[in-house]
Write a protein that holds these residues in place. Structure first.
Motif, PDB file in Angstrom:
ATOM      1  N   THR A  33       0.819  -1.224   0.000  1.00 52.30           N
ATOM      2  CA  THR A  33       0.000   0.000   0.000  1.00 52.30           C
ATOM      3  C   THR A  33       0.844   1.262   0.000  1.00 52.30           C
ATOM      4  OG1 THR A  33      -0.157  -0.140   2.409  1.00 52.30           O
ATOM      5  CG2 THR A  33      -1.951  -1.120   1.126  1.00 52.30           C
ATOM      6  N   SER A  34       2.116   1.160   0.333  1.00 48.25           N
ATOM      7  CA  SER A  34       2.994   2.339   0.305  1.00 48.25           C
ATOM      8  C   SER A  34       3.684   2.480  -1.048  1.00 48.25           C
ATOM      9  CB  SER A  34       4.046   2.237   1.417  1.00 48.25           C
ATOM     10  OG  SER A  34       4.794   1.047   1.292  1.00 48.25           O
ATOM     11  N   SER A  35       3.026   1.985  -2.081  1.00 47.55           N
ATOM     12  CA  SER A  35       3.523   2.074  -3.446  1.00 47.55           C
ATOM     13  C   SER A  35       2.480   2.783  -4.306  1.00 47.55           C
ATOM     14  CB  SER A  35       3.797   0.666  -3.993  1.00 47.55           C
ATOM     15  OG  SER A  35       4.235   0.707  -5.324  1.00 47.55           O
ATOM     16  N   THR A  36       2.838   3.087  -5.543  1.00 46.97           N
ATOM     17  CA  THR A  36       1.881   3.650  -6.496  1.00 46.97           C
ATOM     18  C   THR A  36       2.085   2.955  -7.838  1.00 46.97           C
ATOM     19  OG1 THR A  36       3.094   5.401  -7.680  1.00 46.97           O
ATOM     20  CG2 THR A  36       2.438   5.876  -5.396  1.00 46.97           C
ATOM     21  N   THR A  37       1.169   3.179  -8.762  1.00 46.14           N
ATOM     22  CA  THR A  37       1.281   2.569 -10.087  1.00 46.14           C
ATOM     23  C   THR A  37       2.356   3.231 -10.948  1.00 46.14           C
ATOM     24  OG1 THR A  37      -0.526   3.972 -10.874  1.00 46.14           O
ATOM     25  CG2 THR A  37      -1.104   1.767 -10.095  1.00 46.14           C
ATOM     26  N   ASP A  38       3.009   4.267 -10.421  1.00 47.21           N
ATOM     27  CA  ASP A  38       4.143   4.870 -11.115  1.00 47.21           C
ATOM     28  C   ASP A  38       5.462   4.221 -10.702  1.00 47.21           C
ATOM     29  OD1 ASP A  38       2.959   6.923 -12.781  1.00 47.21           O
ATOM     30  OD2 ASP A  38       2.384   7.907 -10.910  1.00 47.21           O
ATOM     31  N   ILE A  39       5.406   3.207  -9.849  1.00 48.34           N
ATOM     32  CA  ILE A  39       6.589   2.444  -9.473  1.00 48.34           C
ATOM     33  C   ILE A  39       6.616   1.138 -10.258  1.00 48.34           C
ATOM     34  CG2 ILE A  39       7.648   1.099  -7.610  1.00 48.34           C
ATOM     35  CD1 ILE A  39       6.878   3.255  -5.674  1.00 48.34           C
ATOM     36  N   HIS A  40       7.743   0.900 -10.925  1.00 50.25           N
ATOM     37  CA  HIS A  40       7.936  -0.348 -11.652  1.00 50.25           C
ATOM     38  C   HIS A  40       9.115  -1.092 -11.035  1.00 50.25           C
ATOM     39  CE1 HIS A  40       4.986   0.406 -14.968  1.00 50.25           C
ATOM     40  NE2 HIS A  40       5.050   1.594 -14.387  1.00 50.25           N
ATOM     41  N   ILE A  41       9.456  -2.268 -11.556  1.00 50.17           N
ATOM     42  CA  ILE A  41      10.245  -3.224 -10.759  1.00 50.17           C
ATOM     43  C   ILE A  41      11.510  -3.679 -11.478  1.00 50.17           C
ATOM     44  CG2 ILE A  41      10.159  -5.430  -9.534  1.00 50.17           C
ATOM     45  CD1 ILE A  41       8.342  -3.227  -8.390  1.00 50.17           C
ATOM     46  N   TRP A  42      12.522  -3.855 -10.644  1.00 47.60           N
ATOM     47  CA  TRP A  42      13.831  -4.382 -11.041  1.00 47.60           C
ATOM     48  C   TRP A  42      14.034  -5.702 -10.309  1.00 47.60           C
ATOM     49  CZ3 TRP A  42      18.774  -1.429  -9.043  1.00 47.60           C
ATOM     50  CH2 TRP A  42      19.931  -2.108  -9.434  1.00 47.60           C
ATOM     51  N   ASN A  43      14.105  -6.801 -11.063  1.00 45.29           N
ATOM     52  CA  ASN A  43      14.364  -8.128 -10.504  1.00 45.29           C
ATOM     53  C   ASN A  43      15.836  -8.467 -10.671  1.00 45.29           C
ATOM     54  OD1 ASN A  43      11.225  -9.757 -11.475  1.00 45.29           O
ATOM     55  ND2 ASN A  43      11.742  -8.573  -9.675  1.00 45.29           N
ATOM     56  N   ASP A  44      16.542  -8.476  -9.571  1.00 40.02           N
ATOM     57  CA  ASP A  44      17.974  -8.791  -9.558  1.00 40.02           C
ATOM     58  C   ASP A  44      18.160 -10.118  -8.819  1.00 40.02           C
ATOM     59  OD1 ASP A  44      20.689  -8.528  -9.839  1.00 40.02           O
ATOM     60  OD2 ASP A  44      20.893  -6.754  -8.569  1.00 40.02           O
ATOM     61  N   MET A  45      19.372 -10.660  -8.835  1.00 39.37           N
ATOM     62  CA  MET A  45      19.757 -11.805  -8.002  1.00 39.37           C
ATOM     63  C   MET A  45      18.930 -13.060  -8.261  1.00 39.37           C
ATOM     64  SD  MET A  45      22.016  -9.992  -6.381  1.00 39.37           S
ATOM     65  CE  MET A  45      22.587 -10.946  -4.980  1.00 39.37           C
ATOM     66  N   ASN A  46      18.294 -13.151  -9.429  1.00 42.67           N
ATOM     67  CA  ASN A  46      17.325 -14.229  -9.650  1.00 42.67           C
ATOM     68  C   ASN A  46      17.896 -15.408 -10.418  1.00 42.67           C
ATOM     69  OD1 ASN A  46      17.327 -12.212 -11.709  1.00 42.67           O
ATOM     70  ND2 ASN A  46      15.412 -12.941 -12.542  1.00 42.67           N
ATOM     71  N   GLU A  47      19.214 -15.597 -10.354  1.00 37.90           N
ATOM     72  CA  GLU A  47      19.818 -16.770 -11.017  1.00 37.90           C
ATOM     73  C   GLU A  47      19.399 -18.112 -10.391  1.00 37.90           C
ATOM     74  OE1 GLU A  47      21.523 -13.155 -11.970  1.00 37.90           O
ATOM     75  OE2 GLU A  47      21.601 -14.068  -9.981  1.00 37.90           O
ATOM     76  N   PRO A  48      19.259 -18.343  -9.110  1.00 41.77           N
ATOM     77  CA  PRO A  48      19.299 -17.377  -8.022  1.00 41.77           C
ATOM     78  C   PRO A  48      20.719 -17.216  -7.464  1.00 41.77           C
ATOM     79  CG  PRO A  48      18.598 -19.489  -7.179  1.00 41.77           C
ATOM     80  CD  PRO A  48      18.815 -19.680  -8.654  1.00 41.77           C
ATOM     81  N   SER A  49      20.973 -16.030  -6.901  1.00 45.47           N
ATOM     82  CA  SER A  49      22.234 -15.768  -6.227  1.00 45.47           C
ATOM     83  C   SER A  49      22.078 -16.088  -4.742  1.00 45.47           C
ATOM     84  CB  SER A  49      22.623 -14.299  -6.412  1.00 45.47           C
ATOM     85  OG  SER A  49      23.795 -14.006  -5.703  1.00 45.47           O
ATOM     86  N   VAL A  50      22.947 -16.960  -4.254  1.00 45.24           N
ATOM     87  CA  VAL A  50      22.961 -17.350  -2.843  1.00 45.24           C
ATOM     88  C   VAL A  50      24.400 -17.226  -2.363  1.00 45.24           C
ATOM     89  CG1 VAL A  50      22.422 -19.148  -1.157  1.00 45.24           C
ATOM     90  CG2 VAL A  50      21.075 -18.977  -3.271  1.00 45.24           C
ATOM     91  N   PHE A  51      24.646 -16.315  -1.456  1.00 44.18           N
ATOM     92  CA  PHE A  51      26.020 -15.975  -1.101  1.00 44.18           C
ATOM     93  C   PHE A  51      26.802 -17.159  -0.536  1.00 44.18           C
ATOM     94  CE2 PHE A  51      24.676 -11.299  -0.328  1.00 44.18           C
ATOM     95  CZ  PHE A  51      24.682 -11.076  -1.699  1.00 44.18           C
ATOM     96  N   ASN A  52      26.144 -18.036   0.199  1.00 42.72           N
ATOM     97  CA  ASN A  52      26.862 -19.147   0.815  1.00 42.72           C
ATOM     98  C   ASN A  52      26.550 -20.481   0.147  1.00 42.72           C
ATOM     99  OD1 ASN A  52      24.206 -19.204   1.777  1.00 42.72           O
ATOM    100  ND2 ASN A  52      24.796 -20.258   3.663  1.00 42.72           N
ATOM    101  N   GLY A  53      26.124 -20.415  -1.117  1.00 38.98           N
ATOM    102  CA  GLY A  53      25.822 -21.637  -1.844  1.00 38.98           C
ATOM    103  C   GLY A  53      26.911 -21.981  -2.832  1.00 38.98           C
ATOM    104  N   PRO A  54      26.887 -23.186  -3.365  1.00 39.87           N
ATOM    105  CA  PRO A  54      27.882 -23.594  -4.358  1.00 39.87           C
ATOM    106  C   PRO A  54      27.786 -22.720  -5.602  1.00 39.87           C
ATOM    107  CG  PRO A  54      26.075 -25.179  -4.236  1.00 39.87           C
ATOM    108  CD  PRO A  54      25.887 -24.231  -3.102  1.00 39.87           C
ATOM    109  N   GLU A  55      28.907 -22.229  -6.052  1.00 40.28           N
ATOM    110  CA  GLU A  55      28.983 -21.319  -7.186  1.00 40.28           C
ATOM    111  C   GLU A  55      28.068 -20.091  -6.994  1.00 40.28           C
ATOM    112  OE1 GLU A  55      30.110 -23.127 -11.108  1.00 40.28           O
ATOM    113  OE2 GLU A  55      28.605 -24.578 -10.444  1.00 40.28           O
ATOM    114  N   ILE A  56      27.981 -19.641  -5.731  1.00 40.54           N
ATOM    115  CA  ILE A  56      27.157 -18.485  -5.353  1.00 40.54           C
ATOM    116  C   ILE A  56      25.731 -18.691  -5.841  1.00 40.54           C
ATOM    117  CG2 ILE A  56      27.149 -15.970  -5.167  1.00 40.54           C
ATOM    118  CD1 ILE A  56      29.960 -15.920  -6.220  1.00 40.54           C
ATOM    119  N   SER A  57      25.225 -19.908  -5.713  1.00 46.13           N
ATOM    120  CA  SER A  57      23.859 -20.192  -6.136  1.00 46.13           C
ATOM    121  C   SER A  57      23.265 -21.255  -5.224  1.00 46.13           C
ATOM    122  CB  SER A  57      23.824 -20.637  -7.596  1.00 46.13           C
ATOM    123  OG  SER A  57      22.507 -20.598  -8.104  1.00 46.13           O
TER     124      SER A  57
END
Length: 978
Positions: A531-555
């Motif tokens: 509810t603290s958003s508006t329809t003038d805000i759009h989205i950036w999806n990052d880290m969706n390889e997925p990136s996992v800092f403590n996982g094998p091959e950072i995944s």
């Protein structure tokens, strides 16, 4: 598993850039991946055996079956190595000539993952009704048109021919190997208590039996190898990958006997025409890897995997273009070699999945793009504003910071459409929840930005902080839609920006509607929303390889479990696409009627083009990364991801002013234009530059906005045909062999605009390749250059303030020349038409317009005009007509054109928009008169040309027609009498 802490992770990731250089030891090479090692060893054994090598796979002729419509052929496949293992082969011929080849293990101990195509394809392809199969002693074949598909029985091969000439051959080198499921041998252990008393002489006999067994040669070693190489578990660094299903990799050689150049398999930082990885003197020693990975400061020339994976290849020659698409979602390695300069061999090795290959017969690049688009969809037509300039860094630290940056752009009169917020906007990196201290008024801040026609984009990553006071995590946990660990129970826990995190399993359909509900800007009766958003805000999806800092091959560990019991290894490369897919639908559906979303994704797969844009990830502020970014954007276009760009300035580092200016020159000619920077870099918004650099960048940004009609028209064509927005030379001139490896210059759509960005330090001139005997006009100076029938290199000036841009003779380019603060403020601005006459005195161009935000264009709410110029008997006529009306019955546009009405609502909103200027290049002399047909003499001026040499080069004569008062939405003609 390593004992990571959030503090340790952040310390690593926030270190100085030198400490973040790519750590190759974090990522596998082929020799460190058991299934790739096995696949390459198979290839080596085949090469050593040479002509004596024979594939063990053959067609069981007695099992051949053909459907009544004759378009589907099925048969059993046998392996001489394992006579008890059954495989099934299926071939389907689509109505557009594409051949689908599927092979799977039948009645095995387990089921192989076979759902990759269901995520990539837009629908089940239509099967041809006009196929006839002919069965012979050695093969079965079907001929249709000039194409023919042949299945040889023993050994099994599948070939696609055109005019009797092989184009694509599967298993021609005998490297097909579908590792079948098997039972793990359990070694029996003996205890003293349970040991039986041996009979006299039995011990000696047992020892002799062991000795004889050790002497026995494994009869399958020639093909599978003589050891169980990482069949049941695999170690990499400190991680152990359990493999409960055992070996299940798939190896297949795909040859292109008539094509010496190949392109595709994005994403890699390499040349567009893919260098070799096998054979004599390969460019790279490792195969190309497709395994979506978070690679900091990746190398500017490497076959290493990056953030996205699209298993598509174009094979090209002067005679034709063909393509293949392999619908496999697991890690895949691809070797490339050339038996000659006119043929190409590839070897694909995938960790799991079935063989599901689509053979695209072309025969032109445009045909292959169309065939692939019919499979996986065309790129989305984005909101118009998203083609403007995006300003981002990690991070704008507060709402006041955002307002200040906007104010400074306005003070400097620099256009910008979008301001971005990275992870620090969110409280403890709990996405959807604002940091109340630094962003106390997110709605008001967004409204302030929107008041100037602008938008905001904020980041939403796929990891959810594991804490009960985070509604998004708690609801996901309650709904049991999180990825599970290898046990198949509970919730997988890893580390990312949020600290202890879990990941939503978007393969689970129960997650879909819930995820979309989070983006609603109004309160829900049940559940939590943004509810603290508006329809003038759009989205950036990052880290969706997925990136996992403590996982094998950072995944994520490969033995994690997704919905349906599938392991992460099966779906890894698809994972990121589902995240951006659902996010795109969430943003789209938060309004009624839906509005076009903008979603940027880092990770992608075949079909991701349907949902938004991508960028080339965490690049460096170096000249090498600037150059390879162009090649990567071109390669992504081949894979369908036309809405692409690389971060202007480089994510890491502090580029000097010269480099930053050159990077803006690259950026304004990328489909996606964003400046972005790491948190440790100095602020480098363009208004902070000293003169003359600031003035140069300001002019560049204005040039981007001037050319937005060109970009939007190009995107419209791409959204219909699939031909990329940025077009390499082989796409534009497929028979020009000199252009096959050109990847530092390109065309923008069908506009006729040719761009050669400068990516070397200190350059004052550059070489541009002209592929044809036609005139090319310098965009800025009107200097005219003439090409040659066999191609020609020209040398042009390229001082720091100059970017080589040319208009191909025969083009008409529509632009809007009035400076504005943002693109929505330009919607009623008049147009300028640049008419660049060809050698023959003709020209053509298009202009496409719609409201830029809704889906009304799909219901015929648009304006689509053609402009043309023809010369006859010393008269040049410039005319326009309504392409929507002319092509109303065109199948390629479907419903939109069928419902088109010239007087549609959108056309009414711009009915007063006019053409305020027409510039004609290449007339060859001063006109006698210039009139609107049936009207009075217009106001015009003529600047005569200046010949520079005897080759037809020099400055073109330029006619400028001032305010002819003709309307964009109406037919008209202007007559130039010489």
């Amino acid at each position: 598993m390593q004992p990571w802490t959030l503090l340790g992770v952040l310390s690593l990731l926030l270190a100085v850039p030198d400490a973040l250089a790519v750590k190759s030891h974090d990522f596998k090479t082929c020799s460190q991946a058991g299934f790739c090692r096995r696949g390459r060893a198979l290839s080596a054994r085949a090469a050593e055996a040479k002509n004596t090598w024979k594939s063990p796979y053959s067609v069981d002729v007695s099992s051949i079956a053909i459907t009544p419509n004759k378009a589907v052929f099925t048969a059993g496949v046998k392996s001489s190595l394992y006579p008890d293992i059954q495989f099934g082969l299926e071939l389907r011929v689509h109505d557009d000539g594409v051949v689908r080849v599927r092979m799977d293990e039948i009645n095995g101990l387990r089921k192989r993952y076979d759902e990759a195509a269901s995520w990539a394809l837009i629908s089940e392809p239509t099967i041809s009704q006009d196929i006839t199969w002919t069965t012979g002693k050695k093969d079965i074949r079907a001929k249709y048109g000039n194409n023919e598909v042949v299945v040889a029985f023993e050994p099994l091969t599948v070939s696609l021919l055109r005019g009797g000439k092989p184009q694509i051959v599967l298993n021609g080198r005998g490297l097909l190997h579908m590792e079948h499921f098997r039972t793990k041998k359990v070694e029996e252990t003996k205890t003293e208590e349970a040991a039986p008393v041996p009979e006299e002489g039995a011990e000696d006999a047992a020892e002799q039996a062991v000795f004889e067994a050790e002497k026995e040669v494994n009869p399958r070693a020639w093909f599978e190898g003589d050891t169980e190489d990482d069949w049941w578990e695999e170690r990499f660094s400190t991680w152990t990958d359990s493999k409960p299903k055992g070996p299940e990799s798939l190896s297949i050689d795909i040859s292109f006997p008539s094509h010496g150049t190949i392109y595709g398999i994005p994403q890699h930082a390499t040349r567009l025409a893919l260098p070799t990885t096998a054979g004599d003197s390969p460019t790279f020693t490792d195969p190309y890897r497709l395994y979506n990975a978070d690679v900091f400061e990746y190398l500017a020339s490497s076959p290493m995997s990056l953030y996205g994976s699209i298993p598509i290849l174009h094979a090209h020659s002067a005679d034709s273009t063909v393509g293949i698409f392999h619908a496999v979602g697991s890690e895949t390695w691809i070797d490339v070699s050339h038996a000659s300069d006119k043929s190409t061999e590839t070897h694909w090795i995938s960790e799991s999945g079935i063989l599901d290959l689509f053979l695209m017969p072309g025969p032109t690049p445009a045909d292959v793009f169309a065939q692939y688009s019919r499979l996986t969809g065309t790129p989305v037509l984005p909101p118009h504003w998203s083609l403007g300039y995006h300003q981002c860094r990690w991070n704008y630290i507060s709402s006041d910071d955002v307002r200040t940056v906007q104010r400074r752009f306005d003070e400097e009169d620099m256009p910008v459409d979008v301001f971005w917020l990275d992870i620090e906007y969110a409280e403890e990196h709990k996405y959807f929840m604002w940091d109340a201290k630094n962003f106390p008024d997110p709605v008001e801040m967004t409204n302030d930005v929107a008041a100037n026609g602008r938008k905001m984009v904020v980041i939403v990553d796929p990891h959810l902080k594991r804490t009960s006071n985070y509604p998004a995590f708690q609801e996901a946990s309650d709904r049991k839609v999180l990825v599970m660990p290898s046990s198949g129970e509970g919730e997988y826990e890893g580390w990312c920006w949020s600290g202890s995190s879990s990941w939503i399993d978007f393969f689970n359909p129960n997650a879909w509607d819930w995820w979309k509900s989070l983006f609603k800007t109004t309160a829900l009766k049940s559940g939590w929303s943004w509810t603290s958003s508006t329809t003038d805000i759009h989205i950036w999806n990052d880290m969706n390889e997925p990136s996992v800092f403590n996982g094998p091959e950072i995944s994520m560990p490969r033995d994690n479990v997704h919905y349906g019991g599938w392991e992460h290894r099966d779906v890894h490369n698809i994972n990121g696409m589902l995240f951006s897919n659902l996010t795109s639908k969430a943003v789209q559906e938060r309004t009624d009627p839906p509005q076009r979303p903008f979603v940027l994704t880092r990770s992608f797969f075949a079909g991701s083009q349907r949902f938004g844009a991508m960028w080339t990830g965490d690049n460096l502020g170096t000249w090498e990364h600037m150059a390879v970014g162009i090649q990567m954007v071109l390669a992504n276009g081949i894979g369908g991801m036309s809405f692409a760009g690389s971060d202007v300035g480089g994510f890491f580092g502090n580029p000097e002013p010269e480099m930053l200016v050159r990077w803006y020159q690259v950026g304004i000619f990328n489909p996606f234009l964003r400046a972005h920077a790491h948190i440790d870099t100095k602020r480098r918004e363009p208004f902070l530059l000293e003169q003359p650099y600031k003035g140069i960048v300001k002019d560049l940004l204005r040039l981007r906005y001037t050319m937005l009609p060109v970009w939007y028209t190009a995107f419209r064509e791409t959204s219909v045909t699939g031909v990329p927005v940025l077009r390499p030379h082989y796409v534009m001139f497929p028979k020009d062999t000199k252009g096959f490896t050109v990847d530092d210059q390109y065309f923008i759509g069908a506009s006729g605009i040719l761009v050669k960005p400068i990516t070397t330090k200190g350059a004052t001139e550059t070489t541009v390749y002209l592929p044809e005997d036609e005139v090319y006009y310098d965009y800025f100076s009107h200097h005219v250059y003439r090409g040659a029938a066999k191609g020609k290199d020209i040398t042009v000036q390229a001082e720091l303030h100059q970017v080589p841009v040319f208009v191909r003779g025969g083009s008409i380019v529509p632009t809007r020349e009035r400076p504005r603060r943002s693109s929505p403020l330009m919607k009623l601005d008049p147009f300028t038409l640049r008419v660049a006459l060809s050698k023959a005195g003709s020209a053509r161009g298009e202009l496409y317009l719609d409201d830029g935000v809704s889906y009304a264009h799909e219901k015929g709410q648009f304006v689509w005009r053609e402009f043309s110029a023809q010369t006859a008997k010393k008269t040049v006529r410039i005319t326009t007509k309504d392409l929507g009306a002319e092509k109303k019955d065109a199948a390629v546009d479907g419903v939109a054109l069928a419902s088109y009405n010239p007087g549609n609502t959108f056309a009414e909103t711009i009915k007063e928009v006019r053409v305020e200027k027409i510039v004609v290049e290449g007339l060859g002399g001063k006109p006698a008169s210039v009139k609107v047909e049936g009207g009075k003499e217009l106001v015009w001026e003529y600047a005569p040309g200046v010949a520079a040499n005897g080759k037809g080069e020099g400055v073109a004569g330029v006619l400028t027609i001032k305010d002819p008062k003709v309307l964009v939405v109406k037919d008209w003609a202007i007559v130039i009498q010489m």
